[in-house]
Scaffold this motif. Structure first.
Motif, PDB file in Angstrom:
ATOM      1  N   VAL A 100      -7.527  24.309 -10.934  1.00 59.88           N
ATOM      2  CA  VAL A 100      -8.949  24.423 -10.615  1.00 59.88           C
ATOM      3  C   VAL A 100      -9.727  23.515 -11.567  1.00 59.88           C
ATOM      4  CG1 VAL A 100      -8.841  26.727  -9.635  1.00 59.88           C
ATOM      5  CG2 VAL A 100      -9.205  26.462 -12.089  1.00 59.88           C
ATOM      6  N   ALA A 101     -10.745  22.865 -11.028  1.00 54.96           N
ATOM      7  CA  ALA A 101     -11.574  21.957 -11.817  1.00 54.96           C
ATOM      8  C   ALA A 101     -13.037  22.284 -11.569  1.00 54.96           C
ATOM      9  CB  ALA A 101     -11.293  20.503 -11.439  1.00 54.96           C
ATOM     10  N   ILE A 102     -13.817  22.308 -12.651  1.00 54.24           N
ATOM     11  CA  ILE A 102     -15.246  22.569 -12.539  1.00 54.24           C
ATOM     12  C   ILE A 102     -15.999  21.254 -12.680  1.00 54.24           C
ATOM     13  CG2 ILE A 102     -17.214  23.805 -13.506  1.00 54.24           C
ATOM     14  CD1 ILE A 102     -15.141  25.644 -12.265  1.00 54.24           C
ATOM     15  N   ILE A 103     -16.851  20.957 -11.704  1.00 53.38           N
ATOM     16  CA  ILE A 103     -17.680  19.758 -11.751  1.00 53.38           C
ATOM     17  C   ILE A 103     -19.098  20.153 -11.374  1.00 53.38           C
ATOM     18  CG2 ILE A 103     -18.091  17.471 -10.732  1.00 53.38           C
ATOM     19  CD1 ILE A 103     -15.065  17.239 -10.342  1.00 53.38           C
ATOM     20  N   ASP A 104     -20.076  19.665 -12.141  1.00 52.97           N
ATOM     21  CA  ASP A 104     -21.468  20.009 -11.875  1.00 52.97           C
ATOM     22  C   ASP A 104     -22.016  19.194 -10.707  1.00 52.97           C
ATOM     23  OD1 ASP A 104     -21.467  21.874 -13.866  1.00 52.97           O
ATOM     24  OD2 ASP A 104     -22.436  20.585 -15.359  1.00 52.97           O
ATOM     25  N   ASP A 132     -13.031  12.736 -21.716  1.00 53.40           N
ATOM     26  CA  ASP A 132     -14.286  12.570 -22.427  1.00 53.40           C
ATOM     27  C   ASP A 132     -15.446  12.530 -21.429  1.00 53.40           C
ATOM     28  OD1 ASP A 132     -16.021  12.238 -24.519  1.00 53.40           O
ATOM     29  OD2 ASP A 132     -15.291  10.256 -25.119  1.00 53.40           O
ATOM     30  N   LEU A 133     -16.624  12.879 -21.879  1.00 53.73           N
ATOM     31  CA  LEU A 133     -17.828  12.828 -21.059  1.00 53.73           C
ATOM     32  C   LEU A 133     -18.626  11.585 -21.412  1.00 53.73           C
ATOM     33  CD1 LEU A 133     -17.089  15.822 -20.553  1.00 53.73           C
ATOM     34  CD2 LEU A 133     -19.521  16.355 -20.685  1.00 53.73           C
ATOM     35  N   LEU A 134     -19.076  10.871 -20.383  1.00 54.92           N
ATOM     36  CA  LEU A 134     -19.863   9.656 -20.546  1.00 54.92           C
ATOM     37  C   LEU A 134     -21.260   9.922 -19.998  1.00 54.92           C
ATOM     38  CD1 LEU A 134     -19.930   6.592 -21.243  1.00 54.92           C
ATOM     39  CD2 LEU A 134     -19.136   6.155 -18.909  1.00 54.92           C
ATOM     40  N   SER A 135     -22.259   9.909 -20.885  1.00 53.69           N
ATOM     41  CA  SER A 135     -23.623  10.254 -20.483  1.00 53.69           C
ATOM     42  C   SER A 135     -24.307   9.113 -19.754  1.00 53.69           C
ATOM     43  CB  SER A 135     -24.456  10.626 -21.716  1.00 53.69           C
ATOM     44  OG  SER A 135     -23.984  11.803 -22.321  1.00 53.69           O
ATOM     45  N   PHE A 136     -25.085   9.459 -18.732  1.00 50.51           N
ATOM     46  CA  PHE A 136     -25.907   8.482 -18.027  1.00 50.51           C
ATOM     47  C   PHE A 136     -27.153   9.189 -17.528  1.00 50.51           C
ATOM     48  CE2 PHE A 136     -23.891  10.567 -14.506  1.00 50.51           C
ATOM     49  CZ  PHE A 136     -24.714  10.379 -13.401  1.00 50.51           C
ATOM     50  N   GLY A 137     -28.070   8.413 -16.986  1.00 55.23           N
ATOM     51  CA  GLY A 137     -29.292   8.996 -16.429  1.00 55.23           C
ATOM     52  C   GLY A 137     -30.495   8.732 -17.300  1.00 55.23           C
ATOM     53  N   SER A 138     -30.563   9.358 -18.449  1.00 55.09           N
ATOM     54  CA  SER A 138     -31.663   9.158 -19.384  1.00 55.09           C
ATOM     55  C   SER A 138     -31.364   7.957 -20.267  1.00 55.09           C
ATOM     56  CB  SER A 138     -31.848  10.409 -20.246  1.00 55.09           C
ATOM     57  OG  SER A 138     -32.875  10.224 -21.186  1.00 55.09           O
ATOM     58  N   THR A 139     -32.327   7.031 -20.385  1.00 55.97           N
ATOM     59  CA  THR A 139     -32.054   5.784 -21.107  1.00 55.97           C
ATOM     60  C   THR A 139     -31.778   5.996 -22.576  1.00 55.97           C
ATOM     61  OG1 THR A 139     -34.439   5.456 -21.458  1.00 55.97           O
ATOM     62  CG2 THR A 139     -33.450   4.407 -19.524  1.00 55.97           C
ATOM     63  N   ASP A 140     -32.289   7.071 -23.175  1.00 63.85           N
ATOM     64  CA  ASP A 140     -32.097   7.262 -24.607  1.00 63.85           C
ATOM     65  C   ASP A 140     -30.705   7.771 -24.957  1.00 63.85           C
ATOM     66  OD1 ASP A 140     -33.392   9.606 -23.284  1.00 63.85           O
ATOM     67  OD2 ASP A 140     -32.884  10.575 -25.175  1.00 63.85           O
ATOM     68  N   VAL A 141     -29.948   8.254 -23.960  1.00 62.67           N
ATOM     69  CA  VAL A 141     -28.598   8.747 -24.253  1.00 62.67           C
ATOM     70  C   VAL A 141     -27.524   8.013 -23.454  1.00 62.67           C
ATOM     71  CG1 VAL A 141     -29.408  11.057 -24.871  1.00 62.67           C
ATOM     72  CG2 VAL A 141     -28.757  10.571 -22.498  1.00 62.67           C
ATOM     73  N   ALA A 142     -27.918   7.098 -22.567  1.00 52.82           N
ATOM     74  CA  ALA A 142     -26.951   6.410 -21.709  1.00 52.82           C
ATOM     75  C   ALA A 142     -25.906   5.693 -22.548  1.00 52.82           C
ATOM     76  CB  ALA A 142     -27.666   5.423 -20.805  1.00 52.82           C
ATOM     77  N   PRO A 220      -8.940  10.842 -24.299  1.00 58.05           N
ATOM     78  CA  PRO A 220     -10.150  10.130 -24.737  1.00 58.05           C
ATOM     79  C   PRO A 220     -10.710   9.155 -23.712  1.00 58.05           C
ATOM     80  CG  PRO A 220      -8.221   9.183 -25.785  1.00 58.05           C
ATOM     81  CD  PRO A 220      -7.731  10.370 -24.990  1.00 58.05           C
ATOM     82  N   ASP A 221     -10.320   9.268 -22.465  1.00 60.96           N
ATOM     83  CA  ASP A 221     -10.809   8.396 -21.404  1.00 60.96           C
ATOM     84  C   ASP A 221     -12.052   9.037 -20.774  1.00 60.96           C
ATOM     85  OD1 ASP A 221     -10.961   6.322 -19.649  1.00 60.96           O
ATOM     86  OD2 ASP A 221      -9.341   6.989 -18.346  1.00 60.96           O
ATOM     87  N   PRO A 222     -13.224   8.381 -20.815  1.00 63.06           N
ATOM     88  CA  PRO A 222     -14.466   9.011 -20.333  1.00 63.06           C
ATOM     89  C   PRO A 222     -14.646   8.888 -18.825  1.00 63.06           C
ATOM     90  CG  PRO A 222     -14.982   6.883 -21.279  1.00 63.06           C
ATOM     91  CD  PRO A 222     -13.490   7.069 -21.440  1.00 63.06           C
ATOM     92  N   THR A 223     -13.793   9.557 -18.055  1.00 63.87           N
ATOM     93  CA  THR A 223     -13.867   9.448 -16.594  1.00 63.87           C
ATOM     94  C   THR A 223     -14.765  10.504 -15.954  1.00 63.87           C
ATOM     95  OG1 THR A 223     -11.781  10.690 -16.451  1.00 63.87           O
ATOM     96  CG2 THR A 223     -11.641   8.298 -16.331  1.00 63.87           C
ATOM     97  N   TYR A 224     -15.411  11.337 -16.774  1.00 65.46           N
ATOM     98  CA  TYR A 224     -16.411  12.281 -16.259  1.00 65.46           C
ATOM     99  C   TYR A 224     -17.780  11.743 -16.645  1.00 65.46           C
ATOM    100  CZ  TYR A 224     -18.614  16.695 -14.944  1.00 65.46           C
ATOM    101  OH  TYR A 224     -19.388  17.656 -14.321  1.00 65.46           O
ATOM    102  N   LEU A 225     -18.602  11.393 -15.641  1.00 63.72           N
ATOM    103  CA  LEU A 225     -19.930  10.839 -15.886  1.00 63.72           C
ATOM    104  C   LEU A 225     -20.945  11.969 -15.840  1.00 63.72           C
ATOM    105  CD1 LEU A 225     -18.181   8.364 -15.129  1.00 63.72           C
ATOM    106  CD2 LEU A 225     -20.220   7.358 -14.089  1.00 63.72           C
ATOM    107  N   TYR A 226     -21.526  12.229 -16.992  1.00 65.06           N
ATOM    108  CA  TYR A 226     -22.365  13.414 -17.221  1.00 65.06           C
ATOM    109  C   TYR A 226     -23.837  13.021 -17.186  1.00 65.06           C
ATOM    110  CZ  TYR A 226     -24.200  17.503 -19.760  1.00 65.06           C
ATOM    111  OH  TYR A 226     -24.911  18.612 -20.136  1.00 65.06           O
ATOM    112  N   ARG A 227     -24.545  13.508 -16.164  1.00 63.81           N
ATOM    113  CA  ARG A 227     -25.945  13.135 -15.993  1.00 63.81           C
ATOM    114  C   ARG A 227     -26.820  13.911 -16.979  1.00 63.81           C
ATOM    115  NH1 ARG A 227     -28.381  10.761 -11.562  1.00 63.81           N
ATOM    116  NH2 ARG A 227     -26.581  11.287 -10.241  1.00 63.81           N
ATOM    117  N   ARG A 228     -27.592  13.149 -17.743  1.00 68.38           N
ATOM    118  CA  ARG A 228     -28.534  13.756 -18.696  1.00 68.38           C
ATOM    119  C   ARG A 228     -29.950  13.493 -18.209  1.00 68.38           C
ATOM    120  NH1 ARG A 228     -26.297  13.679 -23.872  1.00 68.38           N
ATOM    121  NH2 ARG A 228     -28.121  14.815 -24.610  1.00 68.38           N
TER     122      ARG A 228
END
Length: 435
Positions: A100-104, A132-142, A220-228
């Motif tokens: 099972v995998a949880i994805i937002d 790993d989680l890779l942040s995107f969406g908000s320019t200050d944390v992308a 350590p591979d950031p294949t989950y893109l986490y929207r901030r």
């Protein structure tokens, strides 16, 4: 030869190996993109269970339209809002997969994410595995990642003590409780989310899983893109949510004392986390009093508990830093074109003179040492994309893989060998040049 890439629909023939659970509440703005990133996985033996948590927008209409095109998507509509934890529990009860995998519902995943996680989990004997989680969406944390400077040359094991130590209970991306793992269903057993929690429910579940002895591995591979973004529930604290977190923490501490009475490090980390939670609760009371009674009354509290002053200063500094970083990125100039190609081909690709050329390589495995380079590339791509619309010129299979780290683009031209198109999942909205 140029042709528009066609989206392929893959059918699972042996039933779902992986059940993806998603909770959605009024997420129609991002829901289609999130679902598409899951259904377009290179691993196709999956089911996606989306529990709509009594949305009032057009989420259900989107779900039913997409489910009509792919029967791996299973919508479940709730009449009463249960919150993320309760909705995810509904999805977990409906799951059929071995994993099972949880994805937002507002996030994205790399097209090979599930395939890579499964391969690594089998090789490492993991009960739970995350990336790993890779942040995107908000320019200050992308471009920020969850592991940050804690990157390693390969997989690392997560312990309960390390998880607890990471939980800083502050605004921002720091706690390893933000991880989105895949978990063996038999390892999960009867464990479910604590539906009294509206924040920190992931951390609580992972901690109980680890206290039960699960082998939890992080790649350590950031294949989950986490929207901030400003609406991210994960970044909102209140006195009510903190009181519930403290109550859940007491349960964790009792379980740890029973199951691991001689693990001094674990018990120390639990005690320190409780102190952090209680300090965060005092700070929230202070903020509420400042809004209600003003500086004079608040000053008396700071006199009695001066450590809270540091929380105020940290909050102000963090806000100033984010504003400054966002302004700097907006002034950094327009990046119109990005070239993604192997090192020996990078300078030979025809592109505008001001194009940013980024070297790409094959995907990392447990047998090679490309993890740090891959993380650097992914962070650079997301940061560039945060500055505005981009055009991409990509080459070969490594170029296809690199596209998976980009949350969006204005246009993409992909040059690839014709024989590779039959075995490679080509992203949507890509113009192919076959050789």
């Amino acid at each position: 030869m140029k042709t528009e890439a066609k989206t392929k629909r893959y059918e699972a023939t042996t039933g779902p190996l992986v059940s993806v659970a998603m909770s959605n509440f009024n997420g129609s703005a991002y829901l289609e993109a999130a679902i598409t990133s899951i259904l377009n996985q290179s691993h196709t033996a999956l089911e996606l269970i989306v529990v709509d948590d009594a949305s009032t927008d057009d989420s259900l209409e989107i779900l039913h339209q997409m489910a009509a095109l792919d029967d791996r998507l299973i919508p479940i509509a709730l009449n009463k809002n249960l919150g993320p934890a309760g909705a995810r529990n509904v999805a977990l009860e409906a799951a059929h997969g071995e994993w099972v995998a949880i994805i937002d519902a507002d996030d994205l995943i790399h097209s090979q994410r599930i395939e890579r996680l499964l391969a690594a989990a089998e090789q490492l004997g993991a009960d739970a595995i995350a990336d790993d989680l890779l942040s995107f969406g908000s320019t200050d944390v992308a471009g920020q990642t969850l592991l940050g400077h804690d990157q390693t040359q390969g997989p690392q094991r997560l312990t309960a003590a390390r998880l607890i130590h990471s939980d800083t209970v502050v605004t921002g991306l720091a706690s390893l409780g933000y991880l989105k793992p895949m978990v063996r269903r038999d390892a999960l057993g009867s464990l479910r989310y604590d539906d009294t929690l509206r924040i920190g429910e992931d951390f609580d579940l992972y901690c109980r899983l680890l206290l039960g002895g699960a082998n939890f591995v992080i790649l350590p591979d950031p294949t989950y893109l986490y929207r901030r973004h400003a609406g991210s529930a994960s970044h909102r604290l209140s006195t009510g949510s903190l009181n519930r977190l403290i109550a859940a923490h007491e349960t964790l501490a009792e379980s740890a004392a029973t199951k691991h009475p001689n693990d001094d490090e674990l018990l120390l980390q639990l005690a320190q986390r409780k102190a952090r939670l209680e300090r965060a609760l005092r700070y929230q009371h202070l903020v509420a009093e400042l809004k209600t009674h003003g500086v004079l009354t608040t000053g008396r509290h700071l006199w009695r508990d001066p450590a809270l002053l540091r929380n105020i200063l940290n909050s102000l500094n963090d806000r100033r830093r984010r504003v400054t970083l966002s302004a700097r990125r907006q002034r950094s100039g327009d990046t119109k074109t990005i070239v993604l190609a192997a090192p020996d081909r990078l300078d030979h690709v025809s592109a505008p003179p001001d194009a940013v050329r980024i070297s790409v390589s094959v995907a990392p495995t447990l047998d090679n040492n490309t993890w740090p380079a891959r993380g650097t590339m992914a962070r650079q791509l997301v940061e560039l994309a945060s500055r505005g619309p981009i055009d991409v010129i990509a080459e070969g299979l490594a170029g296809v893989d690199a596209l998976g780290y980009l949350p969006t683009w204005r246009s993409t031209r992909l040059s690839i060998r014709k024989q590779d198109t039959g075995t490679t999942l080509i992203p949507r909205n890509v113009v192919l040049e076959l050789s």
